[in-house]
Write a protein that holds these residues in place. Structure first.
Motif, PDB file in Angstrom:
ATOM      1  N   GLU A  44       0.830  -1.210   0.000  1.00  0.00           N
ATOM      2  CA  GLU A  44       0.000   0.000   0.000  1.00  0.00           C
ATOM      3  C   GLU A  44       0.860   1.254   0.000  1.00  0.00           C
ATOM      4  N   GLU A  45       1.939   1.246   0.774  1.00  0.00           N
ATOM      5  CA  GLU A  45       2.802   2.430   0.834  1.00  0.00           C
ATOM      6  C   GLU A  45       3.592   2.625  -0.449  1.00  0.00           C
ATOM      7  N   LEU A  46       3.943   1.532  -1.115  1.00  0.00           N
ATOM      8  CA  LEU A  46       4.726   1.645  -2.354  1.00  0.00           C
ATOM      9  C   LEU A  46       3.954   2.346  -3.468  1.00  0.00           C
ATOM     10  N   HIS A  47       2.640   2.418  -3.353  1.00  0.00           N
ATOM     11  CA  HIS A  47       1.825   3.078  -4.373  1.00  0.00           C
ATOM     12  C   HIS A  47       1.429   4.500  -3.978  1.00  0.00           C
ATOM     13  N   GLN A  48       2.016   5.015  -2.884  1.00  0.00           N
ATOM     14  CA  GLN A  48       1.694   6.376  -2.466  1.00  0.00           C
ATOM     15  C   GLN A  48       2.465   7.398  -3.303  1.00  0.00           C
ATOM     16  N   ASP A  49       1.948   8.620  -3.303  1.00  0.00           N
ATOM     17  CA  ASP A  49       2.556   9.675  -4.125  1.00  0.00           C
ATOM     18  C   ASP A  49       3.964  10.022  -3.667  1.00  0.00           C
ATOM     19  N   TYR A  50       4.219   9.951  -2.354  1.00  0.00           N
ATOM     20  CA  TYR A  50       5.550  10.340  -1.882  1.00  0.00           C
ATOM     21  C   TYR A  50       6.629   9.390  -2.388  1.00  0.00           C
ATOM     22  N   VAL A  51       6.272   8.132  -2.669  1.00  0.00           N
ATOM     23  CA  VAL A  51       7.233   7.181  -3.241  1.00  0.00           C
ATOM     24  C   VAL A  51       7.544   7.564  -4.685  1.00  0.00           C
ATOM     25  N   VAL A  52       6.514   7.941  -5.424  1.00  0.00           N
ATOM     26  CA  VAL A  52       6.732   8.391  -6.807  1.00  0.00           C
ATOM     27  C   VAL A  52       7.625   9.637  -6.826  1.00  0.00           C
ATOM     28  N   GLY A  53       7.359  10.553  -5.883  1.00  0.00           N
ATOM     29  CA  GLY A  53       8.184  11.757  -5.813  1.00  0.00           C
ATOM     30  C   GLY A  53       9.622  11.451  -5.438  1.00  0.00           C
ATOM     31  N   ALA A  54       9.817  10.504  -4.517  1.00  0.00           N
ATOM     32  CA  ALA A  54      11.170  10.138  -4.113  1.00  0.00           C
ATOM     33  C   ALA A  54      11.939   9.524  -5.274  1.00  0.00           C
ATOM     34  N   ARG A  55      11.264   8.688  -6.053  1.00  0.00           N
ATOM     35  CA  ARG A  55      11.927   8.105  -7.227  1.00  0.00           C
ATOM     36  C   ARG A  55      12.258   9.169  -8.265  1.00  0.00           C
ATOM     37  N   ALA A  56      11.368  10.137  -8.413  1.00  0.00           N
ATOM     38  CA  ALA A  56      11.619  11.208  -9.379  1.00  0.00           C
ATOM     39  C   ALA A  56      12.807  12.065  -8.975  1.00  0.00           C
ATOM     40  N   GLY A  63      15.429  10.897  -7.697  1.00  0.00           N
ATOM     41  CA  GLY A  63      16.629  10.094  -7.873  1.00  0.00           C
ATOM     42  C   GLY A  63      17.061   9.304  -6.660  1.00  0.00           C
ATOM     43  N   MET A  64      16.205   9.172  -5.653  1.00  0.00           N
ATOM     44  CA  MET A  64      16.557   8.376  -4.480  1.00  0.00           C
ATOM     45  C   MET A  64      16.619   6.907  -4.840  1.00  0.00           C
ATOM     46  N   SER A  65      17.525   6.190  -4.208  1.00  0.00           N
ATOM     47  CA  SER A  65      17.667   4.757  -4.475  1.00  0.00           C
ATOM     48  C   SER A  65      16.489   3.989  -3.896  1.00  0.00           C
ATOM     49  N   GLU A  66      16.224   2.809  -4.472  1.00  0.00           N
ATOM     50  CA  GLU A  66      15.129   1.975  -3.993  1.00  0.00           C
ATOM     51  C   GLU A  66      15.363   1.524  -2.546  1.00  0.00           C
ATOM     52  N   THR A  67      16.630   1.291  -2.203  1.00  0.00           N
ATOM     53  CA  THR A  67      16.934   0.878  -0.830  1.00  0.00           C
ATOM     54  C   THR A  67      16.591   1.984   0.157  1.00  0.00           C
ATOM     55  N   HIS A  68      16.969   3.222  -0.186  1.00  0.00           N
ATOM     56  CA  HIS A  68      16.656   4.350   0.682  1.00  0.00           C
ATOM     57  C   HIS A  68      15.141   4.533   0.803  1.00  0.00           C
ATOM     58  N   ILE A  69      14.442   4.442  -0.301  1.00  0.00           N
ATOM     59  CA  ILE A  69      12.981   4.620  -0.282  1.00  0.00           C
ATOM     60  C   ILE A  69      12.328   3.554   0.584  1.00  0.00           C
ATOM     61  N   LEU A  70      12.790   2.320   0.445  1.00  0.00           N
ATOM     62  CA  LEU A  70      12.165   1.223   1.170  1.00  0.00           C
ATOM     63  C   LEU A  70      12.398   1.338   2.671  1.00  0.00           C
ATOM     64  N   TRP A  71      13.657   1.535   3.082  1.00  0.00           N
ATOM     65  CA  TRP A  71      13.996   1.473   4.509  1.00  0.00           C
ATOM     66  C   TRP A  71      13.790   2.789   5.238  1.00  0.00           C
ATOM     67  N   ARG A  72      13.921   3.934   4.552  1.00  0.00           N
ATOM     68  CA  ARG A  72      13.814   5.227   5.235  1.00  0.00           C
ATOM     69  C   ARG A  72      12.454   5.892   5.036  1.00  0.00           C
ATOM     70  N   GLU A  73      11.743   5.529   3.997  1.00  0.00           N
ATOM     71  CA  GLU A  73      10.469   6.184   3.703  1.00  0.00           C
ATOM     72  C   GLU A  73       9.278   5.245   3.877  1.00  0.00           C
ATOM     73  N   VAL A  74       9.348   4.094   3.224  1.00  0.00           N
ATOM     74  CA  VAL A  74       8.191   3.197   3.197  1.00  0.00           C
ATOM     75  C   VAL A  74       8.021   2.449   4.512  1.00  0.00           C
ATOM     76  N   LEU A  75       9.100   1.836   4.997  1.00  0.00           N
ATOM     77  CA  LEU A  75       8.995   0.951   6.156  1.00  0.00           C
ATOM     78  C   LEU A  75       8.466   1.645   7.409  1.00  0.00           C
ATOM     79  N   PRO A  76       8.956   2.848   7.785  1.00  0.00           N
ATOM     80  CA  PRO A  76       8.391   3.491   8.982  1.00  0.00           C
ATOM     81  C   PRO A  76       6.893   3.728   8.883  1.00  0.00           C
ATOM     82  N   ASN A  77       6.406   4.133   7.695  1.00  0.00           N
ATOM     83  CA  ASN A  77       4.968   4.359   7.525  1.00  0.00           C
ATOM     84  C   ASN A  77       4.187   3.053   7.482  1.00  0.00           C
ATOM     85  N   ALA A  78       4.789   2.000   6.926  1.00  0.00           N
ATOM     86  CA  ALA A  78       4.086   0.721   6.811  1.00  0.00           C
ATOM     87  C   ALA A  78       3.936   0.036   8.162  1.00  0.00           C
TER      88      ALA A  78
END
Length: 313
Positions: free
Chosen positions: A204-216, A218-233
């Protein structure tokens, strides 16, 4: 959560404890059969004279009307005196404290084992959605949540205890060797359930807008997963974790009976067998108190773990 809200929650806890104590007292005392005779004899065919029954009834104050019996118990409980266990021949608080270390040990080992399995498996399954590993994880978790706990315990005793001699068949002491069997029995369904919950939350978190913005950006997938997605999930899972902890701290009666584990769940079964109403009251009050206190702590933790609530405050 403001001080006013905390005070209101504490008031709710007191009211709920009063209601639970009255219902439990009524169920035990008004059940068919002579409560005093069953307290003395337990499940045996011990011959008891009427004079002995009358003496115990008068000693416990059970010769009074029902509401006066409850008010007598409540008056003592408010001062911290939950009475004396007729079965254990000791104060109820002492009987609870003797079984509490076993329950705490089983709860901590089970929760740690569950998190070690569930969090990595759920994240990996979500990240590799639709892959072979994802289907394998989902298949095992489906089986894990479907199996009855007592059956899993019996199978572990049969395989690991009887055939492989890896765990004791007969327990009785709260130590690391004896905790392996009941802990594994609890870890299997809990890890299965939480793996599926972690997977769903991460997806559910991987489909949020902030993940799309983080990828745009240039953040790495590892950073997005562990620093952005996981705390919210993991935030929604804290409530479920609190409920599981409350259930474990209240004792897991079936598992404890299968493995002869000295915990509060087994104590509750023994107290009900003997209709030891004061001990039953003590165990039920403890279980209810653990559930409500842990829920309150979880609600308070959201104010510090969720940045949105901190900002609103």
């Amino acid at each position: 959560m403001s001080n006013k809200q905390i005070a209101a929650r504490l008031g709710q806890i007191i009211l709920v404890l009063l209601g639970i104590s009255f219902i439990t007292f009524a169920l035990v005392m008004l059940a068919p059969g002579d409560v005093v005779r069953q307290m003395i004899a337990g499940g045996s065919d011990l011959q008891i004279t009427q004079a002995e029954i009358d003496a115990v009834r008068k000693q416990l104050g059970l010769d009074k009307p029902f509401f006066f019996q409850y008010l007598d118990w409540l008056g003592r409980a408010v001062t911290g005196d939950l009475g004396t266990s007729f079965m254990a021949k000791k104060p109820v608080w002492e009987a609870l404290c003797e079984r509490l270390p076993g329950t705490l040990m089983l709860s901590i080992v089970s929760l740690i084992g569950m998190m070690i399995i569930a969090v990595p498996a759920g994240i990996y399954s979500a990240v590799n959605r639709g892959g072979a590993i994802d289907y394998i994880v989902r298949g095992f978790t489906f089986i894990g949540v479907s199996l009855p706990g007592f059956w899993v315990g019996l199978m572990l005793l049969w395989i690991l205890g009887l055939h492989l001699d890896l765990i004791p068949i007969v327990g009785g002491e709260a130590d690391f060797e004896n905790v392996i069997g009941p802990a594994l029995t609890l870890i299997i369904p809990m890890a299965s359930k939480y793996t599926r919950q972690v997977r769903t939350a991460v997806l559910e978190e991987l489909h949020q807008d902030y993940v799309v913005g983080a990828r745009a950006r240039g953040m790495s997938e590892t950073h997005i997963l562990w620093r952005e997605v996981l705390p919210n999930a993991l935030l929604p899972l804290i409530t479920l974790l609190g409920l599981s902890l409350g259930s474990l701290l209240g004792g897991v009666a079936v598992i404890e009976m299968v493995f002869s584990w000295p915990g509060l769940g087994r104590l509750a079964i023994e107290a009900i067998t003997y209709r030891d109403f004061q001990l039953v009251q003590g165990v039920v009050i403890w279980i209810a108190l653990m559930y409500m206190v842990i829920n309150l702590v979880v609600d308070l933790s959201y104010n510090y773990l969720d940045p949105r609530l901190r900002k609103a405050r």
